[in-house]
Design a protein around this motif. Sequence first.
Motif, mmCIF file in Angstrom:
data_model
loop_
_atom_site.group_PDB
_atom_site.id
_atom_site.type_symbol
_atom_site.label_atom_id
_atom_site.label_comp_id
_atom_site.label_asym_id
_atom_site.label_seq_id
_atom_site.Cartn_x
_atom_site.Cartn_y
_atom_site.Cartn_z
ATOM 1 N N ILE A 194 0.866 -1.184 0.000
ATOM 2 C CA ILE A 194 0.000 0.000 0.000
ATOM 3 C C ILE A 194 0.901 1.232 0.000
ATOM 4 C CG2 ILE A 194 -1.651 1.337 1.387
ATOM 5 C CD1 ILE A 194 -2.711 -1.397 2.399
ATOM 6 N N ASP A 195 0.583 2.209 -0.847
ATOM 7 C CA ASP A 195 1.434 3.392 -1.039
ATOM 8 C C ASP A 195 0.639 4.654 -0.703
ATOM 9 O OD1 ASP A 195 3.395 5.185 -1.949
ATOM 10 O OD2 ASP A 195 2.757 5.016 -4.036
ATOM 11 N N MET A 196 1.185 5.468 0.233
ATOM 12 C CA MET A 196 0.472 6.677 0.679
ATOM 13 C C MET A 196 1.413 7.874 0.762
ATOM 14 S SD MET A 196 -1.841 5.126 3.782
ATOM 15 C CE MET A 196 -0.404 4.678 4.745
ATOM 16 N N TYR A 197 0.866 9.036 0.407
ATOM 17 C CA TYR A 197 1.620 10.292 0.569
ATOM 18 C C TYR A 197 1.073 11.083 1.750
ATOM 19 C CZ TYR A 197 4.995 9.906 -3.163
ATOM 20 O OH TYR A 197 6.064 9.522 -3.922
ATOM 21 N N GLY A 198 1.397 12.376 1.799
ATOM 22 C CA GLY A 198 1.143 13.152 3.009
ATOM 23 C C GLY A 198 -0.028 14.098 2.932
ATOM 24 N N GLU A 243 -9.478 -2.041 5.856
ATOM 25 C CA GLU A 243 -10.230 -2.543 4.702
ATOM 26 C C GLU A 243 -9.329 -2.610 3.466
ATOM 27 O OE1 GLU A 243 -14.305 -1.507 2.185
ATOM 28 O OE2 GLU A 243 -13.835 -0.285 3.939
ATOM 29 N N ALA A 244 -8.494 -1.587 3.294
ATOM 30 C CA ALA A 244 -7.559 -1.571 2.155
ATOM 31 C C ALA A 244 -6.549 -2.711 2.271
ATOM 32 C CB ALA A 244 -6.841 -0.230 2.090
ATOM 33 N N ALA A 245 -6.007 -2.927 3.484
ATOM 34 C CA ALA A 245 -5.013 -3.992 3.696
ATOM 35 C C ALA A 245 -5.634 -5.368 3.433
ATOM 36 C CB ALA A 245 -4.458 -3.907 5.116
ATOM 37 N N ARG A 246 -6.883 -5.554 3.882
ATOM 38 C CA ARG A 246 -7.539 -6.855 3.679
ATOM 39 C C ARG A 246 -7.876 -7.083 2.205
ATOM 40 N NH1 ARG A 246 -11.390 -7.030 9.123
ATOM 41 N NH2 ARG A 246 -9.698 -7.671 10.506
ATOM 42 N N PHE A 247 -8.293 -5.998 1.525
ATOM 43 C CA PHE A 247 -8.564 -6.124 0.088
ATOM 44 C C PHE A 247 -7.302 -6.583 -0.650
ATOM 45 C CE2 PHE A 247 -7.742 -4.054 -3.981
ATOM 46 C CZ PHE A 247 -8.722 -4.653 -4.767
ATOM 47 N N LEU A 248 -6.171 -5.930 -0.344
ATOM 48 C CA LEU A 248 -4.919 -6.253 -1.042
ATOM 49 C C LEU A 248 -4.456 -7.666 -0.682
ATOM 50 C CD1 LEU A 248 -2.822 -5.035 -2.985
ATOM 51 C CD2 LEU A 248 -1.520 -4.278 -0.981
ATOM 52 N N GLN A 249 -4.540 -7.994 0.608
ATOM 53 C CA GLN A 249 -4.084 -9.313 1.088
ATOM 54 C C GLN A 249 -4.857 -10.451 0.414
ATOM 55 O OE1 GLN A 249 -5.375 -10.344 4.996
ATOM 56 N NE2 GLN A 249 -3.452 -11.352 5.543
ATOM 57 N N ARG A 250 -6.150 -10.223 0.152
ATOM 58 C CA ARG A 250 -7.007 -11.291 -0.409
ATOM 59 C C ARG A 250 -7.007 -11.317 -1.932
ATOM 60 N NH1 ARG A 250 -11.896 -9.699 3.693
ATOM 61 N NH2 ARG A 250 -11.030 -10.660 5.573
ATOM 62 N N HIS A 251 -6.346 -10.334 -2.551
ATOM 63 C CA HIS A 251 -6.357 -10.276 -4.016
ATOM 64 C C HIS A 251 -5.637 -11.503 -4.576
ATOM 65 C CE1 HIS A 251 -5.744 -8.856 -8.124
ATOM 66 N NE2 HIS A 251 -6.682 -7.936 -7.875
ATOM 67 N N PRO A 252 -6.216 -12.172 -5.599
ATOM 68 C CA PRO A 252 -5.602 -13.399 -6.121
ATOM 69 C C PRO A 252 -4.187 -13.220 -6.676
ATOM 70 C CG PRO A 252 -7.458 -12.659 -7.495
ATOM 71 C CD PRO A 252 -7.501 -11.862 -6.243
ATOM 72 N N LYS A 255 0.765 -12.117 -3.048
ATOM 73 C CA LYS A 255 1.450 -13.275 -2.477
ATOM 74 C C LYS A 255 0.989 -13.608 -1.059
ATOM 75 C CE LYS A 255 5.882 -14.091 -3.764
ATOM 76 N NZ LYS A 255 7.325 -13.818 -3.843
ATOM 77 N N GLY A 256 0.985 -12.644 -0.153
ATOM 78 C CA GLY A 256 0.636 -12.941 1.234
ATOM 79 C C GLY A 256 1.737 -13.731 1.950
ATOM 80 N N PRO A 257 1.572 -14.102 3.244
ATOM 81 C CA PRO A 257 0.339 -13.870 3.995
ATOM 82 C C PRO A 257 0.123 -12.402 4.370
ATOM 83 C CG PRO A 257 2.007 -14.855 5.420
ATOM 84 C CD PRO A 257 2.592 -14.805 4.048
ATOM 85 N N GLY A 258 1.194 -11.618 4.524
ATOM 86 C CA GLY A 258 1.023 -10.218 4.921
ATOM 87 C C GLY A 258 1.325 -9.271 3.773
ATOM 88 N N VAL A 259 0.940 -8.000 3.951
ATOM 89 C CA VAL A 259 1.247 -6.973 2.954
ATOM 90 C C VAL A 259 2.138 -5.905 3.589
ATOM 91 C CG1 VAL A 259 -0.885 -7.356 1.658
ATOM 92 C CG2 VAL A 259 -0.850 -5.616 3.470
ATOM 93 N N GLY A 260 2.731 -5.075 2.733
ATOM 94 C CA GLY A 260 3.577 -3.990 3.203
ATOM 95 C C GLY A 260 2.908 -2.647 2.971
ATOM 96 N N VAL A 261 3.531 -1.610 3.513
ATOM 97 C CA VAL A 261 3.023 -0.253 3.307
ATOM 98 C C VAL A 261 4.217 0.693 3.202
ATOM 99 C CG1 VAL A 261 2.714 0.105 5.810
ATOM 100 C CG2 VAL A 261 1.459 1.535 4.213
ATOM 101 N N ILE A 262 4.108 1.665 2.294
ATOM 102 C CA ILE A 262 5.138 2.706 2.174
ATOM 103 C C ILE A 262 4.431 4.049 2.268
ATOM 104 C CG2 ILE A 262 5.059 2.483 -0.374
ATOM 105 C CD1 ILE A 262 7.945 3.500 -0.447
#
Length: 444
Positions: A194-198, A243-252, A255-262
């Motif tokens: 997940i990528d976020m700015y300020g 919700e965003a993290a779960r959407f990304l984690q479950r996307h086919p 890779k999983g099991p976890g996701v990252g964030v920047i």
Amino acid sequence: AVMWRAVAAASAPARALCRPRPLPPPRRRAVSVAVSPAAGLADERVETRVAGLAPGQAVTVRAVTADERGCLFQSCAHYRADGRGELHLGTDASQGGDYTGVEPMGLFWSLAPAGMERPYQRLLPRSTGSPMKVEVLVHRGHSPPGAIPGPVVAKAEAERWFTAPGVRRIRLKEGGVRGSLFLPPGDGPFPGVIDMYGDEGGLIEFRSSLLATRGFAALSLPYFDFEDLPKVMKEFKLEYFEEAARFLQRHPKVKGPGVGVIGTGKGAELALSMTTFLPEVVAAVCISGCSSNTVADLHYGDMTLPGLRFDMNKVSVSDAGVFDIFEALDDPTNPANSPCTIPIEKAEGHFLLVVGEDDRMWKSSLYAELAIRRLRQHGKENFELLSYPGAGHRIDPPSTPFCQVAMDRVLGVPVLGGGESKAHAHAQEHSWGKIQEFLHLHLG
């Protein structure tokens, strides 16, 4: 005698033909400039070479581009040709202009608004589907920045792409989540980020599209001032980010099991909170963040992290009207502000803290120190620190033009971000590789 004169007269043109003619002066090669690759990815270096100059000839090499709104940006540097009349920006030093020394990408990271444009604007791509086209011009003689340069002797164009062929961009309206998902070509699965700015708000996609180009499934996540999201940073619910993290984690394709964030700035601080409270998030890259929650209260279920406030009485304004807000944020070390501290010691994931030691937006070096101290007090070593002398606040992918002062979208005034152009450019190049290494290490 008459006959001999006639013979001599007849043979004169023939003798003239036999006489060696003087050789014409050697023809000078036309001056040429080549940028290689002519079309390439925006986070990659290019080779810029000039040929056909006179030995030792002084030239000004300029770069010119326009953003999507038509605002013109330019940069220049002074060079001298070598003994063969050639010039290579990868090995030859600039002697003046917008930077000095051997800087292969100096023309790109020193791009700034042209004299007739409004100052303090950032050159950032608004859309990632088309390239940034940069014209490289070679002018006779050395002309200082802002002056009318000498005659153009050669020019070339470089295209800087933010998306590789085959990368897919999917606009998201998934439950409450908004944004864009960038997927690399191929079947995957890919590590998800997940990528976020300020505090500029809105949807900023260019880092996400570059991450997808580098093999990550990247979700560019706005969190205010976009579509039906809140207009201003008043308060946030961590459930949106969950919700965003779960959407990304479950996307086919992920890779999983976890996701990252920047995240950068406020986004970095949200990345700390996500890794602290959300088990789905196992790795966080925090660029110029704060170790406490700031400005807007953060809610998660029954829990609230109040936001540190800015005291506008502590803002100083230069004669040029530039705002320095370095001292304005409440002191996170004040015991009265301890409820704002993000309890990062609860995180099971890993942190990469990236800071510029000359950040003037706020004290990100101190905040990284406080975060590390807090983790160590709880026996944790789940962090890495990248600290760059001379770098300012916003450390972006390589060759993103340096902007020491930028218009602040919230305040509507120019705000000092700090840093020195060359040191900042080097920090961007070095950190980009390290960020990818960190994410691959913890996301597979």
